[in-house]
Scaffold this active site. Structure first.
Site, short mmCIF file in Angstrom:
data_model
loop_
_atom_site.label_atom_id
_atom_site.label_comp_id
_atom_site.label_asym_id
_atom_site.label_seq_id
_atom_site.Cartn_x
_atom_site.Cartn_y
_atom_site.Cartn_z
N ASP A 1 0.81 -1.23 0.00
CA ASP A 1 0.00 0.00 0.00
C ASP A 1 0.84 1.28 0.00
O ASP A 1 0.30 2.37 0.21
CB ASP A 1 -0.94 0.01 1.22
CG ASP A 1 -2.10 -0.96 1.04
OD1 ASP A 1 -2.63 -1.05 -0.08
OD2 ASP A 1 -2.48 -1.61 2.03
N ASP B 1 -6.68 -3.98 -5.77
CA ASP B 1 -6.31 -2.66 -5.24
C ASP B 1 -4.85 -2.30 -5.57
O ASP B 1 -4.48 -1.14 -5.66
CB ASP B 1 -6.46 -2.61 -3.71
CG ASP B 1 -7.61 -3.41 -3.16
OD1 ASP B 1 -8.04 -4.39 -3.81
OD2 ASP B 1 -8.10 -3.09 -2.07
N1 GLY Z 1 -7.27 -1.30 -0.27
C1 GLY Z 1 -8.21 -1.71 0.68
C2 GLY Z 1 -9.59 -1.29 0.36
O1 GLY Z 1 -9.90 -0.82 -0.70
O2 GLY Z 1 -10.41 -1.46 1.23
#
Ligand code: GLY
Length: 423
Positions: A143, A201
């Site tokens: 992330d 994601d």
């Molecule tokens: N990246 C985690 C979400 O979208 O909840």
């Protein structure tokens, strides 16, 4: 006759000069002004004490087991552990700067500075962005793009200084340590039962790599981003362009399993996942000019416009959730979609993408989703869903809903050549 021509030219000129703003743009001014008031009030809550500044994430909500079970059509997994000192209705702050959402509040402050030109937001953005400096050495998550590009990436655009590029490059260096050349992907998570989990994601972290490649002149970051995008394109999508949430790979690159984590079911369409996919492939096309990515983005856009059946284009938390008045929406998915659609419009000039984004933005700027000033614990938008299967952040404000809403408003203003001062 001459006078008439002059008069009509004048009229045309007059219309051209004012056509950028129309009376129906009131929603836009309302959205920006409300967001500015909310962000300002939030900055009054983030200083915990003389030494500690916190980063707001959401509002703690309660959940009802029977409700979740009904939404899922199966038992729910488990709730996130209660954050000490955080009760229902209270702000949930990021527990550390390593929370995946830590970059969004600083990023929202940057967008508000860009939208309004108000230096208060620039000062606040700098202060909240600098908190994240230690994240540049972190390797424990994929992330990093979310955390550092939304904060320092916007800082570099809007208040460039010599320290920012090295911070972004160090972050990219750490992100690519998670890349496995045999698999062709950046590993997403270090928890869970999977051999090598990659979530949709993760496409959002590639923008950082494209950026650092361009800035540094080193093609390696871009090569890794492109390889990740290609592997994901091959394995993450169904024939209708909908995306699985989690794909786990064996070490030889074959697929171990395709599952969900935050969606209703392995085969369902988790709403935010579709939005991440659209944003990710639109970015890949913008960065590479490769029309394979454009085709993918268009197919995902068509899927979204077809499968989101709510009147206001703000989806249920999962497209396959029960179509009931009480089914939670996900305003964050709508905001991400709006931002991606506006980029797709810029790249294609196809007005259907602009119109869809405008519809979303007008609805998010209505009292149904836009907080009234002073409410919603300082967040801008209501009615997002973090992870329903975990009983987490259901029908809650979320810092990333606010971030992508503001990003979308900025893109919308730019496309229409509008200036906040003239709204
Ligand atoms: N990246 C985690 C979400 O979208 O909840």
């Amino acid at each position: 006759m001459k006078n008439r021509i002059l008069l009509s030219s004048w009229l045309i000129l007059g219309i051209a000069c004012t056509s950028a703003k129309t009376e129906t743009d009131d929603w836009l001014k309302k959205g920006i002004d409300t967001a500015a008031a909310q962000l300002k009030s939030m900055t009054e809550k983030t200083r915990a004490n003389a030494d500690t500044i916190l980063l707001p994430r959401s509002v703690r909500t309660t959940f009802d087991t029977a409700f979740i079970t009904h939404q899922l059509g199966r038992a729910f997994q488990e709730s996130e552990p209660e954050i000490p000192g955080s009760k229902t209705g209270e702000i949930r702050f990021c527990s550390t700067i390593y929370d995946w959402t830590s970059g969004f509040f600083p990023g929202s402050l940057w967008y508000m500075y860009e939208l309004t030109g108000n230096d208060f937001f620039k000062e606040q953005a700098i202060m909240h962005t600098n908190l994240l400096n230690p994240v540049k050495t972190h390797t424990g998550t994929h992330d990093l793009g979310f955390m550092m590009f939304c904060s320092f990436g916007n800082a570099e655009r809007l208040a460039r200084n010599d320290t920012i590029a090295p911070i972004l490059q160090q972050t990219a260096d750490n992100l690519i340590t998670r890349f496995d050349p045999n698999i062709g992907c950046i590993r997403s998570w270090d928890f869970g039962p999977w051999n090598f989990p990659v979530i949709i994601d993760n496409m959002m972290n590639l923008e950082l790599l494209f950026h650092v490649s361009r800035q540094s002149g080193n093609p390696e970051y871009k090569r890794i981003a492109v390889t990740h995008a290609n592997t994901t394109l091959k394995h993450h999508f169904r024939p209708d362009a909908s995306s699985f949430h989690v794909v786990s790979y064996r070490n030889d690159g074959s697929v171990e399993c395709r599952q969900t984590f935050q969606g209703k079911a392995n085969e369902s369409c988790w709403a935010r996942g579709q939005a991440w996919a659209l944003y990710g492939y639109t970015t890949c096309f913008r960065e590479t000019g490769d029309t394979t990515y454009l085709d993918m983005a268009k197919n995902i856009a068509t899927l979204i416009m077809t499968r989101v059946t709510t009147d206001d284009a703000v989806p249920f938390w999962d497209y396959d959730a029960p179509d009931l008045p009480e089914t939670p929406r996900d305003a964050s998915a709508a905001a991400i979609t709006a931002s991606a659609m506006l980029s797709l419009y810029r790249l294609t000039s196809d007005s259907k993408y602009f119109d869809y984004a405008e519809k979303i933005l007008k609805n998010l700027s209505s009292p149904v989703y836009l907080a009234s000033a002073g409410s919603n614990q300082g967040f801008v938008l209501k009615h997002s869903t973090g992870s329903l299967p975990h009983g987490s952040e259901i029908d809650s404000p979320l810092n990333y809903a606010d971030y992508y809403y503001l990003e979308s408003l900025k893109k919308y203003m730019d496309i229409r050549n509008l200036d906040y001062k003239n709204l």
